[in-house]
Design a protein around this motif. Structure first.
Motif, PDB file in Angstrom:
ATOM      1  N   LEU A  10       0.819  -1.195   0.000  1.00  0.00           N
ATOM      2  CA  LEU A  10       0.000   0.000   0.000  1.00  0.00           C
ATOM      3  C   LEU A  10       0.859   1.253   0.000  1.00  0.00           C
ATOM      4  CD1 LEU A  10      -2.814   1.291   0.232  1.00  0.00           C
ATOM      5  CD2 LEU A  10      -2.577   1.142   2.717  1.00  0.00           C
ATOM      6  N   ILE A  11       1.889   1.281   0.905  1.00  0.00           N
ATOM      7  CA  ILE A  11       2.761   2.451   0.996  1.00  0.00           C
ATOM      8  C   ILE A  11       3.522   2.663  -0.292  1.00  0.00           C
ATOM      9  CG2 ILE A  11       4.795   3.394   2.162  1.00  0.00           C
ATOM     10  CD1 ILE A  11       3.828   1.965   4.708  1.00  0.00           C
ATOM     11  N   PHE A  12       4.095   1.592  -0.854  1.00  0.00           N
ATOM     12  CA  PHE A  12       4.899   1.728  -2.072  1.00  0.00           C
ATOM     13  C   PHE A  12       4.067   2.226  -3.241  1.00  0.00           C
ATOM     14  CE2 PHE A  12       6.653  -0.020  -6.004  1.00  0.00           C
ATOM     15  CZ  PHE A  12       7.923   0.533  -5.953  1.00  0.00           C
ATOM     16  N   SER A  13       2.852   1.669  -3.409  1.00  0.00           N
ATOM     17  CA  SER A  13       2.034   2.061  -4.550  1.00  0.00           C
ATOM     18  C   SER A  13       1.591   3.502  -4.436  1.00  0.00           C
ATOM     19  CB  SER A  13       0.810   1.140  -4.674  1.00  0.00           C
ATOM     20  OG  SER A  13       0.024   1.199  -3.508  1.00  0.00           O
ATOM     21  N   ARG A  14       1.374   4.001  -3.220  1.00  0.00           N
ATOM     22  CA  ARG A  14       0.919   5.384  -3.067  1.00  0.00           C
ATOM     23  C   ARG A  14       2.065   6.376  -3.224  1.00  0.00           C
ATOM     24  NH1 ARG A  14      -3.994   5.372   1.430  1.00  0.00           N
ATOM     25  NH2 ARG A  14      -5.271   3.896   0.273  1.00  0.00           N
ATOM     26  N   LEU A  15       3.318   5.886  -3.192  1.00  0.00           N
ATOM     27  CA  LEU A  15       4.460   6.766  -3.430  1.00  0.00           C
ATOM     28  C   LEU A  15       4.892   6.768  -4.884  1.00  0.00           C
ATOM     29  CD1 LEU A  15       6.728   5.934  -0.354  1.00  0.00           C
ATOM     30  CD2 LEU A  15       5.406   8.022  -0.724  1.00  0.00           C
ATOM     31  N   SER A  16       4.363   5.899  -5.703  1.00  0.00           N
ATOM     32  CA  SER A  16       4.897   5.674  -7.043  1.00  0.00           C
ATOM     33  C   SER A  16       4.300   6.559  -8.127  1.00  0.00           C
ATOM     34  CB  SER A  16       4.683   4.206  -7.443  1.00  0.00           C
ATOM     35  OG  SER A  16       3.309   3.900  -7.469  1.00  0.00           O
ATOM     36  N   GLY A  17       3.344   7.448  -7.807  1.00  0.00           N
ATOM     37  CA  GLY A  17       2.783   8.339  -8.828  1.00  0.00           C
ATOM     38  C   GLY A  17       1.628   7.677  -9.539  1.00  0.00           C
ATOM     39  N   THR A  18       1.900   6.997 -10.649  1.00  0.00           N
ATOM     40  CA  THR A  18       0.855   6.294 -11.379  1.00  0.00           C
ATOM     41  C   THR A  18       0.530   4.987 -10.675  1.00  0.00           C
ATOM     42  OG1 THR A  18       1.637   7.214 -13.447  1.00  0.00           O
ATOM     43  CG2 THR A  18       0.238   5.273 -13.591  1.00  0.00           C
ATOM     44  N   GLN A  19      -0.755   4.730 -10.488  1.00  0.00           N
ATOM     45  CA  GLN A  19      -1.166   3.509  -9.827  1.00  0.00           C
ATOM     46  C   GLN A  19      -1.249   2.367 -10.837  1.00  0.00           C
ATOM     47  OE1 GLN A  19      -0.514   4.450  -6.829  1.00  0.00           O
ATOM     48  NE2 GLN A  19      -2.358   3.667  -5.923  1.00  0.00           N
ATOM     49  N   ALA A  20      -0.595   1.268 -10.530  1.00  0.00           N
ATOM     50  CA  ALA A  20      -0.653   0.088 -11.384  1.00  0.00           C
ATOM     51  C   ALA A  20      -1.102  -1.104 -10.567  1.00  0.00           C
ATOM     52  CB  ALA A  20       0.707  -0.192 -12.001  1.00  0.00           C
ATOM     53  N   GLY A  21      -2.220  -1.688 -10.932  1.00  0.00           N
ATOM     54  CA  GLY A  21      -2.695  -2.867 -10.247  1.00  0.00           C
ATOM     55  C   GLY A  21      -1.781  -4.055 -10.514  1.00  0.00           C
ATOM     56  N   ALA A  22      -1.806  -5.019  -9.612  1.00  0.00           N
ATOM     57  CA  ALA A  22      -0.906  -6.160  -9.733  1.00  0.00           C
ATOM     58  C   ALA A  22      -1.202  -6.991 -10.970  1.00  0.00           C
ATOM     59  CB  ALA A  22      -1.023  -7.027  -8.475  1.00  0.00           C
ATOM     60  N   GLY A  24      -2.544  -5.754 -14.088  1.00  0.00           N
ATOM     61  CA  GLY A  24      -2.694  -5.065 -15.359  1.00  0.00           C
ATOM     62  C   GLY A  24      -3.767  -4.012 -15.448  1.00  0.00           C
ATOM     63  N   VAL A  25      -4.146  -3.373 -14.337  1.00  0.00           N
ATOM     64  CA  VAL A  25      -5.061  -2.237 -14.366  1.00  0.00           C
ATOM     65  C   VAL A  25      -4.295  -1.042 -13.810  1.00  0.00           C
ATOM     66  CG1 VAL A  25      -7.276  -1.305 -13.609  1.00  0.00           C
ATOM     67  CG2 VAL A  25      -7.014  -3.770 -13.942  1.00  0.00           C
ATOM     68  N   SER A  26      -4.322   0.093 -14.501  1.00  0.00           N
ATOM     69  CA  SER A  26      -3.551   1.246 -14.044  1.00  0.00           C
ATOM     70  C   SER A  26      -4.315   2.536 -14.271  1.00  0.00           C
ATOM     71  CB  SER A  26      -2.200   1.311 -14.770  1.00  0.00           C
ATOM     72  OG  SER A  26      -2.385   1.480 -16.167  1.00  0.00           O
ATOM     73  N   THR A  27      -3.969   3.555 -13.477  1.00  0.00           N
ATOM     74  CA  THR A  27      -4.571   4.877 -13.607  1.00  0.00           C
ATOM     75  C   THR A  27      -3.677   5.880 -12.899  1.00  0.00           C
ATOM     76  OG1 THR A  27      -6.635   6.144 -13.317  1.00  0.00           O
ATOM     77  CG2 THR A  27      -5.986   4.694 -11.514  1.00  0.00           C
ATOM     78  N   VAL A  28      -4.140   7.130 -12.787  1.00  0.00           N
ATOM     79  CA  VAL A  28      -3.415   8.128 -12.010  1.00  0.00           C
ATOM     80  C   VAL A  28      -3.571   7.800 -10.538  1.00  0.00           C
ATOM     81  CG1 VAL A  28      -3.648   9.939 -13.746  1.00  0.00           C
ATOM     82  CG2 VAL A  28      -5.450   9.623 -12.059  1.00  0.00           C
ATOM     83  N   SER A  29      -2.809   8.478  -9.666  1.00  0.00           N
ATOM     84  CA  SER A  29      -2.878   8.140  -8.244  1.00  0.00           C
ATOM     85  C   SER A  29      -3.577   9.196  -7.394  1.00  0.00           C
ATOM     86  CB  SER A  29      -1.468   7.910  -7.689  1.00  0.00           C
ATOM     87  OG  SER A  29      -0.691   9.088  -7.829  1.00  0.00           O
ATOM     88  N   LYS A  30      -3.516  10.482  -7.834  1.00  0.00           N
ATOM     89  CA  LYS A  30      -4.119  11.538  -7.010  1.00  0.00           C
ATOM     90  C   LYS A  30      -4.484  12.718  -7.895  1.00  0.00           C
ATOM     91  CE  LYS A  30      -3.222  14.341  -2.865  1.00  0.00           C
ATOM     92  NZ  LYS A  30      -2.205  14.693  -1.842  1.00  0.00           N
TER      93      LYS A  30
END
Length: 341
Positions: A10-22, A24-30
């Motif tokens: 959770l912490i790593f994904s919220r620091l990474s900018g673009t959100q990428a699901g484990a 193959g689903v991705s979007t912006v983060s904020k």
């Protein structure tokens, strides 16, 4: 999954900018939006999910989120609508008349036979000026022409600008930039207006039909998606390439120049898939037709070295974060197994 591991993910994904699901689903983060305005969020999915149902879910946690709209039901529910572009593998969610109570976490999701695949983002609805915003989320141009996007950042904290194309890795922008992204000429410059807003002006030149799609500008952990549509040049339109722009506010130009990464360096840093094409060229070798509107100042060797160190430190931080993430995962798994003994 071990509690330690879940927290670290959770912490790593919220620091990474673009959100990428484990899976193959991705979007912006904020994203940040002003009260009463609208926002369109693009969600990209893997090719294997083309025929699956997509939906938009609201809630702080995945297990308790509530689906607001789905592609297999009426596409509009209240102020929320959804559409699926199976050609580009992107489904988009539009939310209108946003209010402060709409702030929170949302999920792009794909319904599958097993566990649904998803990734999340945070939406902030503010009564004041959003930290990051654009003049308009939808811009259009014609083949051979150009489009210009202006991104505004109201926070005084200085952070790097990024320009991204969905499905293509981002380009870090420092000062003026001239190069190639996914085969299209890109120029940019940074300014500060009389309200002390930081402004990133990005222009795509020599448009082709393949440039149609979702992009976003990013500053820190904030992003703002922009959809660019390229139309065919008709006989009724001027033979002179058209340019879609918005009025430029009075501002001070930031004139520092940066040498861009080569394709090889980008591949090494991001482990880019072979099907994705990014080619970044140095401003000193850019096509004169591309850089004519934003001419480059001469850069001496000392400046090149300084910019090189800046890029190295920028990506070194990303690499260290990734290594720490892996190390923490290993420790979490070891601790979890030890508790089971």
């Amino acid at each position: 999954m071990a509690p330690h591991l879940s927290l670290l993910l959770l912490i790593f994904s919220r620091l990474s900018g673009t959100q990428a699901g484990a899976y193959g689903v991705s979007t912006v983060s904020k994203v940040s939006v002003k009260t009463g305005n609208y926002i369109t969020i693009p969600c990209r999915y893997d090719q294997r999910y083309i025929q699956y149902v997509k939906y938009w879910c609201q809630g702080d946690y995945w297990n308790s989120c509530s689906a607001l709209v789905r592609t297999d039901q009426p596409k509009i529910s209240g102020t929320v609508s959804i559409s699926d572009d199976v050609t580009r593998r992107i489904f988009s969610v539009n939310m209108t008349d946003l209010q402060p109570e709409d702030s929170g976490y949302y999920w792009c999701a794909v319904e599958t036979a097993g566990r649904d695949q998803s990734t999340y983002l945070h939406l902030s609805v503010t009564t004041g000026t959003p930290e990051l915003y654009v003049d308009q989320q939808d811009v259009s141009g014609v083949e051979g022409g150009s489009v210009t996007v202006r991104c505004y950042y109201s926070n005084t904290v200085v952070k790097k600008w990024l320009w991204c194309k969905m499905g293509i890795y981002y380009v870090p922008l420092v000062g003026r930039y001239s190069g190639i992204l996914d085969g299209t000429s890109v120029t940019s410059q940074q300014t500060i207006d009389h309200n002390n807003r930081y402004i990133l002006t990005v222009t795509l030149n020599g448009l082709n039909m393949g440039d149609t799609g979702w992009y976003w500008c990013s500053r820190g952990d904030l992003q703002m998606p922009v959809h660019i549509t390229v139309n065919q040049l008709t006989t009724t339109q001027s033979t002179t390439p058209a340019s879609t722009t918005t009025p430029t506010p009075s501002s001070t130009i930031i004139t520092s120049t940066v040498n861009q990464l080569t394709t090889t360096q980008t591949d090494t840093i991001f482990n880019k898939q072979p099907t994705q094409d990014i080619s970044l060229t140095s401003p000193t070798t850019a096509d004169p037709a591309v850089s004519s509107s934003t001419s480059q100042a001469p850069v001496n060797n000392t400046h090149h070295v300084a910019q090189g160190w800046e890029r190295t430190l920028f990506y070194l931080q990303k690499t260290v974060n990734a290594l720490l993430f892996i190390l923490c995962n290993v420790i979490a798994v070891v601790k979890f197994r030890a508790t089971q003994l």
